[in-house]
Structures are given as structure tokens and as C-alpha cells.
Design an enzyme around this catalytic site. Structure first.
Site, PDB file in Angstrom:
ATOM      1  N   SER A  22       0.835  -1.210   0.000  1.00 18.12           N
ATOM      2  CA  SER A  22       0.000   0.000   0.000  1.00 18.12           C
ATOM      3  C   SER A  22       0.867   1.256   0.000  1.00 18.12           C
ATOM      4  O   SER A  22       0.580   2.229  -0.704  1.00 18.12           O
ATOM      5  CB  SER A  22      -0.882   0.031   1.246  1.00 18.12           C
ATOM      6  N   GLY A  93      -6.072  -3.824  -7.963  1.00 12.63           N
ATOM      7  CA  GLY A  93      -7.194  -2.941  -7.629  1.00 12.63           C
ATOM      8  C   GLY A  93      -6.702  -1.597  -7.115  1.00 12.63           C
ATOM      9  O   GLY A  93      -7.283  -0.549  -7.403  1.00 12.63           O
ATOM     10  N   ARG A 121     -14.229  -6.714 -10.694  1.00 10.10           N
ATOM     11  CA  ARG A 121     -14.348  -6.056  -9.379  1.00 10.10           C
ATOM     12  C   ARG A 121     -15.041  -4.695  -9.476  1.00 10.10           C
ATOM     13  O   ARG A 121     -14.927  -3.999 -10.479  1.00 10.10           O
ATOM     14  CB  ARG A 121     -12.959  -5.963  -8.724  1.00 10.10           C
ATOM     15  N   SER A 166     -13.010   1.937   2.850  1.00 13.43           N
ATOM     16  CA  SER A 166     -12.015   1.510   1.854  1.00 13.43           C
ATOM     17  C   SER A 166     -10.907   2.549   1.739  1.00 13.43           C
ATOM     18  O   SER A 166     -11.153   3.702   1.392  1.00 13.43           O
ATOM     19  CB  SER A 166     -12.695   1.324   0.489  1.00 13.43           C
ATOM     20  N   GLN A 168      -8.666   2.449  -0.481  1.00 11.79           N
ATOM     21  CA  GLN A 168      -8.462   2.750  -1.907  1.00 11.79           C
ATOM     22  C   GLN A 168      -9.382   3.893  -2.332  1.00 11.79           C
ATOM     23  O   GLN A 168      -8.979   4.789  -3.072  1.00 11.79           O
ATOM     24  CB  GLN A 168      -8.727   1.503  -2.752  1.00 11.79           C
ATOM     25  N   ASP A 315      -6.879  -7.618   4.871  1.00 10.73           N
ATOM     26  CA  ASP A 315      -6.022  -8.496   4.056  1.00 10.73           C
ATOM     27  C   ASP A 315      -5.495  -9.691   4.848  1.00 10.73           C
ATOM     28  O   ASP A 315      -4.962 -10.638   4.266  1.00 10.73           O
ATOM     29  CB  ASP A 315      -4.842  -7.692   3.490  1.00 10.73           C
ATOM     30  N   LYS A 342     -12.723  -9.155  -3.266  1.00  8.72           N
ATOM     31  CA  LYS A 342     -11.262  -9.007  -3.341  1.00  8.72           C
ATOM     32  C   LYS A 342     -10.761  -9.753  -4.593  1.00  8.72           C
ATOM     33  O   LYS A 342     -11.526  -9.994  -5.505  1.00  8.72           O
ATOM     34  CB  LYS A 342     -10.607  -9.535  -2.062  1.00  8.72           C
ATOM     35  N   ARG A 346     -13.188 -14.240  -1.309  1.00 13.14           N
ATOM     36  CA  ARG A 346     -12.328 -14.890  -0.305  1.00 13.14           C
ATOM     37  C   ARG A 346     -13.124 -15.696   0.708  1.00 13.14           C
ATOM     38  O   ARG A 346     -12.588 -16.651   1.280  1.00 13.14           O
ATOM     39  CB  ARG A 346     -11.442 -13.845   0.397  1.00 13.14           C
ATOM     40  N   ARG A 388      -3.331 -13.898  -1.782  1.00 10.57           N
ATOM     41  CA  ARG A 388      -3.425 -14.119  -0.325  1.00 10.57           C
ATOM     42  C   ARG A 388      -4.048 -15.478   0.002  1.00 10.57           C
ATOM     43  O   ARG A 388      -3.756 -16.065   1.040  1.00 10.57           O
ATOM     44  CB  ARG A 388      -4.169 -12.973   0.350  1.00 10.57           C
TER      45      ARG A 388
END
Ligand code: S3P
Length: 451
Positions: A22, A93, A121, A166, A168, A315, A342, A346, A388
């Protein structure tokens, strides 16, 4: 590529992890907008971060990479040039959403494309507020999915409450806010990683953060060029921390890990589950706190992860679910519906793979209930194209009978080049570097009980 894993012998090891993903994305973007040359050390040269680097190069920024983890970024005072072709964000993403914010305020048109995974996504979460700021963005896929066509233009600051927590989205809006007239204010429903605001502050961009979850950036500013050191990624460290925590008397020490408090909720969960966890911030001079994390394994017990804790360890949930399968009793993960959008779904991926290895798992819309401890069996498990998930199940393999094969594990390169080499050190005791426990504890661990 397949990753083959067998049960780990006693874990007693000292490692470092590559740079924070990040922070790496954000550092190179802000450096590119700055008014001079910035050297970034500790950059994560993973596929995802290289998509951001190559996108900035396509936008006219000179970026040298004398070593994999060193970038010399020649900032051009916020001037970007129109890209000659579409910009490929791959499966990243963070690249796509942060660039959407950056490109919304330019004077030219650009098109962001994605691979098959990222193309599914949701982008509505960034498109809607950027449109409110005056941007002209078209999502060409169904239901506001990529590719994105962005006709940049003049933006006005807005006050916005994202419906999902978020980082992002927050990051995209703060970047757009740099190019906007007036103030851009993001009010988060729950705190998320605060790297963008910390870095803005370091690069002398005027921001204001209040205690009620609102972050303000003042428009029309140029970041001052600065050198920047990126700490190790605590989300990458998480895989090894769980491995050591879940092995009775396992011991792991990680140096130079990022210890930003918006990223370390995992440590609190491991402590709650019964592991001994120590963290010591060693360097406070730098923007991002960094230091030592040390974990000693105890028989783990189940825990509940929910509410505002979730965005702070979003995450880490795949590997914490594996920890749950190894722990005594129930582990419940709730309010984590974001996991469904994600790099894979997940929740479904974790439930599928844990069941395949012999664990009892109930899937909920917004989480999982896992009953441990499960005697895990080595089987073939898919990665679902998700880095992940691949890494979490490689760690599960360290606790399983027989051989675990993680299929299509090449996706690990998106965030953690070098993962396999560390995994090899965990399974091959001859190469282990034995470390002595570090003195000084910020987080007290439980008292050790004899078996
Ligand atoms: C990230 C934010 C998180 C996280 C992702 C990286 C970032 O995504 O899952 O791996 O760097 O801002 P969301 O913003 O979708 O929660």
C-alpha cells in the site's frame, strides 16, 4: 506454477519481509506529482506495484530502478502527459482505483484496462464520488466494472461519506482532491489504513485529520519532493506470524516491519488467541513507524473478529481463518462482506479450501465460522488466482499431514516476490537462522503453561 508444502519442523527463525504494498503504490504516485527528484528505498517490486510504476511512466514520469527495491522518481510538478495507449492495471485494484482519482483531474482522456480478475471487481465505489467532483468516467464493463474511460477535467472538492470503509476509495478521492478547487473531505465509516494522509503530510501537502474519521485535503497543491523509506509489509509478515503463533513454542522475529497502528490489528488478534506477541517501534524519525515484531507460539484458542476491527485487518483475514482452523474452539469472522469482492471471493475460497483440508467451516454472507482444531490433511487446493489465498494455504500446509499442493501459485508475485524462498526456510531446518528473543515488550504475552 504449483507450490508444494510439507509439515514444518520447529519454527525458530528471524526474517525480514519486502516493502509495504500500500505504501509503495502511494509513495511512487506522490513522488511523481512532486516538484523534484525523490529516491524511494524499500519499494516493493511486485507485479501490482510495477503496474503503478509503468502507468506513471506511460504518463510521462521518468522513474529509474537501479535496484529492485530502489526507485528514483523524477517528479514533474503535477504535470502528466497523455498516455499513448491504454494503461494496464493487471490484477491490481489499488493501481486502478488510485489512478482513477489521479486521472480524473487531468486535461486528457485515458483508459484503464484490467486482467480477467480485476475486470470483475466493483469500480462504482470510486466512480460515483469522482463524478460528484465533476469527473467524466465511463465504466465499460457490466455494473460499473473495468475498463474505465476517464475524460479528465476541472474538479471541485466535495464532502463525501463512502458507504464502504475503503482505503483505496479514500486514497483516490484525496488524490483527485489535490487537483480540485477547494477542500475535499472524506468521512470514513470506520478507520482504514492512513498511509495517504501520512504521506501527504510528509510531502508537505496541507491536510487535516480530525478524530471523527474525517480527512481533508486542500486543493491545488504540489507535493514537495522528499526521499522516502518504505518499511516491510506487515500484511506479508502476517503469514509467517500466524505460522509461528500456531506452533507450540514456535518463535519468529521480523525486523523492519511497518508498525502503523492502522495495520497492526492482526497482532491484537493473535494475542487474543493466546500467542505471545511483542512489537517494538525502533524508528520514529521516518514517516511510517517501523520496528520489530516477535511472536511465540502457544496452543491457540478461537476468537471473534468483527465490526471496526475488520477494515484494519481485511487483508489478514485469509490467514487468520487458517489460524482459526488450528485453534481450539470457534473462530467467528463477521462484517467482512468486502472479502467477497477481493482478488477472489475470499469467503467462498477460504471455506472451500479449509473444507478440502478437513476443517469444519460454515459460510455466512459476511463471514465464516470455523470450528477447530482441525487435523488438516495435505491435498491439492486452488489459489483461485488470489495471492493471499495461495499464501494462506501454503501456511496451512505447514500444519497438515502429507503434502499440500497450492495450484496456480504464480499470483503470489503480485504482492510477495520471494515468498517461496522464505517458505523453504520454514520447511528446511538446516537453513534456519536461530534467533534470540528480543528484550523489551510493548505488548505483554500470556504466561506460558507447561504441557
Ligand atoms: C488497500 C486497501 C484495501 C486492501 C488492499 C490494499 C490500499 O482495499 O484490501 O489490499 O492500499 O489502499 P479496500 O480499499 O478495497 O478495502
Amino acid at each position: 506454477m504449483e507450490l508444494r508444502v510439507k509439515r514444518a519442523p520447529r519454527i525458530d527463525i528471524e526474517i525480514t519481509v519486502p516493502g509495504d504494498k500500500s505504501i509503495s503504490h502511494r509513495a511512487v504516485i506522490i513522488a511523481a506529482l512532486s516538484n523534484g527528484v525523490c529516491t524511494l528505498q524499500g519499494f516493493l517490486p511486485s507485479e501490482d506495484c510495477m503496474h503503478t510504476v509503468n502507468a506513471l511512466r506511460a504518463l510521462g514520469i521518468k522513474i529509474e530502478q537501479p535496484e529492485p527495491a530502489t526507485l528514483i522518481v523524477h517528479g514533474k510538478k503535477r504535470v502528466l502527459t497523455p498516455p499513448k495507449s491504454e494503461i494496464n492495471c493487471g490484477n491490481s485494484g489499488t493501481t486502478m482505483r488510485l489512478l482513477a482519482g489521479l486521472l480524473a483531474g487531468q486535461t486528457f482522456e485515458s483508459r484503464l484496462v484490467a486482467d480477467a480478475g480485476l475486470s470483475k471487481r466493483p469500480m462504482e465505489r470510486v466512480i460515483a464520488p469522482l463524478r460528484q467532483m465533476g469527473a467524466n468516467i465511463v465504466a465499460e464493463g457490466p455494473e460499473e466494472t473495468p475498463p474505465l474511460r476517464i475524460q479528465g477535467g476541472s474538479l471541485r472538492g466535495i464532502r463525501y461519506r463512502p458507504p464502504v470503509a475503503s482505503a483505496q476509495v479514500k486514497g483516490a478521492l484525496l488524490l483527485a482532491g489535490l487537483f480540485a478547487k477547494g477542500k475535499t473531505i472524506v468521512i470514513e465509516p470506520a478507520p482504514t489504513r492512513n498511509h495517504m494522509e501520512m504521506m501527504f503530510d510528509y510531502f508537505l501537502v496541507r491536510t487535516a485529520v480530525d478524530g471523527n474519521g474525517s480527512v481533508t485535503v486542500f486543493g491545488d497543491q504540489v507535493p514537495e519532493s522528499r526521499d522516502f523509506g518504505i518499511p516491510g509489509d506487515i500484511s506479508s509478515a502476517a503469514f509467517w506470524l500466524v505460522a509461528a503463533a500456531a506452533q507450540r513454542r514456535g518463535h519468529l522475529l521480523i525486523r523492519d516491519a511497518g508498525l502503523n497502528h492502522t495495520r497492526t490489528a492482526l497482532l491484537g488478534v493473535l494475542l487474543r488467541m493466546g500467542a505471545q506477541v511483542r512489537e517494538a517501534i525502533e524508528d520514529t524519525d521516518q514517516v511510517e513507524p517501523r520496528g520489530i515484531v516477535e511472536v511465540t507460539g502457544f496452543p491457540l484458542k478461537g476468537t471473534v473478529i468483527q465490526g471496526k476491527e475488520v477494515p484494519q485487518l481485511i487483508d489478514e483475514l485469509p490467514i487468520l481463518a487458517v489460524a482459526g482452523a488450528l485453534a481450539e474452539g470457534k473462530t467467528i469472522i463477521r462484517h467482512a462482506e468486502e472479502l467477497r469482492v477481493k482478488e477472489s471471493d475470499r469467503i467462498a475460497a477460504i471455506a472451500h479450501n479449509l473444507r478440502a483440508m478437513g476443517a469444519q467451516v460454515a459460510e455466512m454472507n459476511d463471514g465464516l465460522e470455523i470450528l477447530g482444531p482441525a487435523p488438516l490433511h495435505g491435498v491439492r487446493v486452488p489459489s483461485f488466482g488470489d495471492h493471499r489465498i495461495a499464501m494462506a494455504f501454503a501456511i496451512a500446509g505447514l500444519f497438515a499431514d502429507g503434502e499440500t499442493v497450492v495450484q496456480e501459485a504464480e499470483c503470489i508475485r503480485e504482492s510477495y516476490p520471494g515468498f517461496e524462498a522464505v517458505l523453504e526456510e520454514f520447511t528446511n531446518p538446516k537453513r534456519m537462522q536461530i534467533s534470540t528473543p528480543v528484550i523489551g515488550s510493548l505488548t505483554p504475552g500470556p504466561v506460558e503453561e507447561e504441557a
